[in-house]
Every structure is written in C-alpha cells, then in structure tokens.
Design a protein around this motif. Sequence first.
Motif, PDB file in Angstrom:
ATOM      1  N   GLY A  40       0.774  -1.235   0.000  1.00 60.27           N
ATOM      2  CA  GLY A  40       0.000   0.000   0.000  1.00 60.27           C
ATOM      3  C   GLY A  40       0.805   1.283   0.000  1.00 60.27           C
ATOM      4  O   GLY A  40       0.231   2.377   0.067  1.00 60.27           O
ATOM      5  N   HIS A  41       2.132   1.178  -0.078  1.00 61.04           N
ATOM      6  CA  HIS A  41       2.955   2.384  -0.175  1.00 61.04           C
ATOM      7  C   HIS A  41       2.833   2.950  -1.594  1.00 61.04           C
ATOM      8  O   HIS A  41       2.543   2.220  -2.546  1.00 61.04           O
ATOM      9  CB  HIS A  41       4.420   2.068   0.139  1.00 61.04           C
ATOM     10  N   LYS A  42       3.058   4.236  -1.737  1.00 65.16           N
ATOM     11  CA  LYS A  42       3.017   4.894  -3.042  1.00 65.16           C
ATOM     12  C   LYS A  42       4.452   5.101  -3.509  1.00 65.16           C
ATOM     13  O   LYS A  42       5.244   5.769  -2.837  1.00 65.16           O
ATOM     14  CB  LYS A  42       2.302   6.249  -2.964  1.00 65.16           C
ATOM     15  N   VAL A  43       4.794   4.522  -4.640  1.00 65.30           N
ATOM     16  CA  VAL A  43       6.159   4.566  -5.159  1.00 65.30           C
ATOM     17  C   VAL A  43       6.233   5.547  -6.323  1.00 65.30           C
ATOM     18  O   VAL A  43       5.455   5.473  -7.274  1.00 65.30           O
ATOM     19  CB  VAL A  43       6.625   3.161  -5.591  1.00 65.30           C
ATOM     20  N   ILE A  44       7.198   6.454  -6.207  1.00 67.91           N
ATOM     21  CA  ILE A  44       7.442   7.462  -7.233  1.00 67.91           C
ATOM     22  C   ILE A  44       8.873   7.282  -7.723  1.00 67.91           C
ATOM     23  O   ILE A  44       9.810   7.350  -6.931  1.00 67.91           O
ATOM     24  CB  ILE A  44       7.268   8.879  -6.655  1.00 67.91           C
ATOM     25  N   ILE A  45       9.034   7.018  -9.005  1.00 65.05           N
ATOM     26  CA  ILE A  45      10.369   6.917  -9.577  1.00 65.05           C
ATOM     27  C   ILE A  45      10.767   8.317 -10.032  1.00 65.05           C
ATOM     28  O   ILE A  45      10.030   8.998 -10.737  1.00 65.05           O
ATOM     29  CB  ILE A  45      10.411   5.932 -10.766  1.00 65.05           C
ATOM     30  N   LYS A  64      10.262  -4.743 -17.184  1.00 67.99           N
ATOM     31  CA  LYS A  64      10.822  -5.564 -16.106  1.00 67.99           C
ATOM     32  C   LYS A  64       9.787  -5.921 -15.038  1.00 67.99           C
ATOM     33  O   LYS A  64      10.074  -6.668 -14.115  1.00 67.99           O
ATOM     34  CB  LYS A  64      12.014  -4.859 -15.447  1.00 67.99           C
ATOM     35  N   GLY A  65       8.578  -5.375 -15.161  1.00 64.03           N
ATOM     36  CA  GLY A  65       7.520  -5.693 -14.211  1.00 64.03           C
ATOM     37  C   GLY A  65       7.663  -4.995 -12.874  1.00 64.03           C
ATOM     38  O   GLY A  65       7.159  -5.479 -11.859  1.00 64.03           O
ATOM     39  N   ILE A  66       8.326  -3.847 -12.875  1.00 58.74           N
ATOM     40  CA  ILE A  66       8.471  -3.070 -11.641  1.00 58.74           C
ATOM     41  C   ILE A  66       7.282  -2.128 -11.529  1.00 58.74           C
ATOM     42  O   ILE A  66       7.014  -1.330 -12.422  1.00 58.74           O
ATOM     43  CB  ILE A  66       9.804  -2.293 -11.629  1.00 58.74           C
ATOM     44  N   GLN A  67       6.569  -2.249 -10.414  1.00 59.50           N
ATOM     45  CA  GLN A  67       5.365  -1.454 -10.197  1.00 59.50           C
ATOM     46  C   GLN A  67       5.723  -0.091  -9.603  1.00 59.50           C
ATOM     47  O   GLN A  67       6.637   0.008  -8.795  1.00 59.50           O
ATOM     48  CB  GLN A  67       4.428  -2.186  -9.254  1.00 59.50           C
ATOM     49  N   PHE A  68       4.990   0.928 -10.012  1.00 65.93           N
ATOM     50  CA  PHE A  68       5.173   2.264  -9.458  1.00 65.93           C
ATOM     51  C   PHE A  68       3.921   3.066  -9.761  1.00 65.93           C
ATOM     52  O   PHE A  68       3.125   2.687 -10.616  1.00 65.93           O
ATOM     53  CB  PHE A  68       6.428   2.952 -10.020  1.00 65.93           C
ATOM     54  N   HIS A  69       3.753   4.163  -9.044  1.00 68.44           N
ATOM     55  CA  HIS A  69       2.570   4.990  -9.221  1.00 68.44           C
ATOM     56  C   HIS A  69       2.828   6.214 -10.097  1.00 68.44           C
ATOM     57  O   HIS A  69       1.937   6.651 -10.824  1.00 68.44           O
ATOM     58  CB  HIS A  69       2.028   5.430  -7.855  1.00 68.44           C
ATOM     59  N   CYS A  70       4.012   6.774  -9.990  1.00 64.20           N
ATOM     60  CA  CYS A  70       4.346   7.981 -10.761  1.00 64.20           C
ATOM     61  C   CYS A  70       5.794   7.897 -11.236  1.00 64.20           C
ATOM     62  O   CYS A  70       6.628   7.260 -10.584  1.00 64.20           O
ATOM     63  CB  CYS A  70       4.203   9.236  -9.898  1.00 64.20           C
ATOM     64  N   PHE A  71       6.054   8.549 -12.335  1.00 66.76           N
ATOM     65  CA  PHE A  71       7.414   8.645 -12.863  1.00 66.76           C
ATOM     66  C   PHE A  71       7.690  10.115 -13.152  1.00 66.76           C
ATOM     67  O   PHE A  71       7.050  10.707 -14.021  1.00 66.76           O
ATOM     68  CB  PHE A  71       7.571   7.812 -14.137  1.00 66.76           C
ATOM     69  N   ASN A  72       8.617  10.696 -12.406  1.00 66.66           N
ATOM     70  CA  ASN A  72       9.002  12.103 -12.554  1.00 66.66           C
ATOM     71  C   ASN A  72       7.832  13.069 -12.344  1.00 66.66           C
ATOM     72  O   ASN A  72       7.822  14.167 -12.904  1.00 66.66           O
ATOM     73  CB  ASN A  72       9.668  12.379 -13.906  1.00 66.66           C
ATOM     74  N   ASN A  73       6.857  12.641 -11.555  1.00 72.10           N
ATOM     75  CA  ASN A  73       5.717  13.498 -11.216  1.00 72.10           C
ATOM     76  C   ASN A  73       5.369  13.298  -9.754  1.00 72.10           C
ATOM     77  O   ASN A  73       5.542  12.200  -9.212  1.00 72.10           O
ATOM     78  CB  ASN A  73       4.482  13.141 -12.057  1.00 72.10           C
TER      79      ASN A  73
END
Length: 119
Positions: A40-45, A64-73
């Motif tokens: 349930g954490h929110k991950v931002i790359i 690669k199947g890496i989950q994240f919620h935002c990229f550079n935002n």
Amino acid sequence: MKKLYIAIDFDGTVVEDKYPEIGELKPLVKETINKWVEDGHKVIISSCRSGKDEMLAFEFLLEKGIQFHCFNNNHPDLISKYRNDCRKIGADLYIDDKSVFCNGIDWQEIGEFVDAKTK
C-alpha cells in the motif's frame, strides 16, 4: 501499518549507473519495490532523464515488471493535499545513490529499514 510515499532515484539506484544507457537492475530491487506497492505504499520513480531517455527508462520499468505509481511526477494525492505541484518530488522517504548516508545501494537493507519504519 503506516503507508509511505517513497521516491526512488532511477540511475545508480534502481539500475547500475550506465547513463545514458540503462544499466542492469540492482539485486532485489524488483522484489522490494513491488512488495512496497502491494503493502500500500506509493512509489514514485524520480530521474533526471528527460525526453527520449526518460521514456526509455519508463518503458524499461514496465518491461521488467516493476510497479510504481508515478514517474518524474508528484503523486496526485500529495498535489491535492498541499494544493501545489512543486518541482521537487514530494515523499516521506527518498532513496538515492547520491545520498550522504548511502555507501552503496543494498536493497535488502533498504527493505528492512522501510519495514521497521512502517510498523
């Protein structure tokens, strides 16, 4: 369990630093990040990459199947909460190979730190 917004640098942290190329994934990075998302954490790359290089990094993570919620935002929840979309990525925790306290990225150690912090 406390839920965190976690900002993670791309080059040198998620992958070996081979900029402008994309390096190999760091050991345990996929498992650790995906567990955080499942918890349930929110991950931002976060990356200094832009344009074509930014898109290549984004696509690499998806492949690669890496989950994240935002990229550079910034995460939309934080934008709404603070009524501001500032240039700096907002987060509770920043993971970056350039950190003063980082003598190399050990994803097992980082995962244990986050688990302890959220209990």
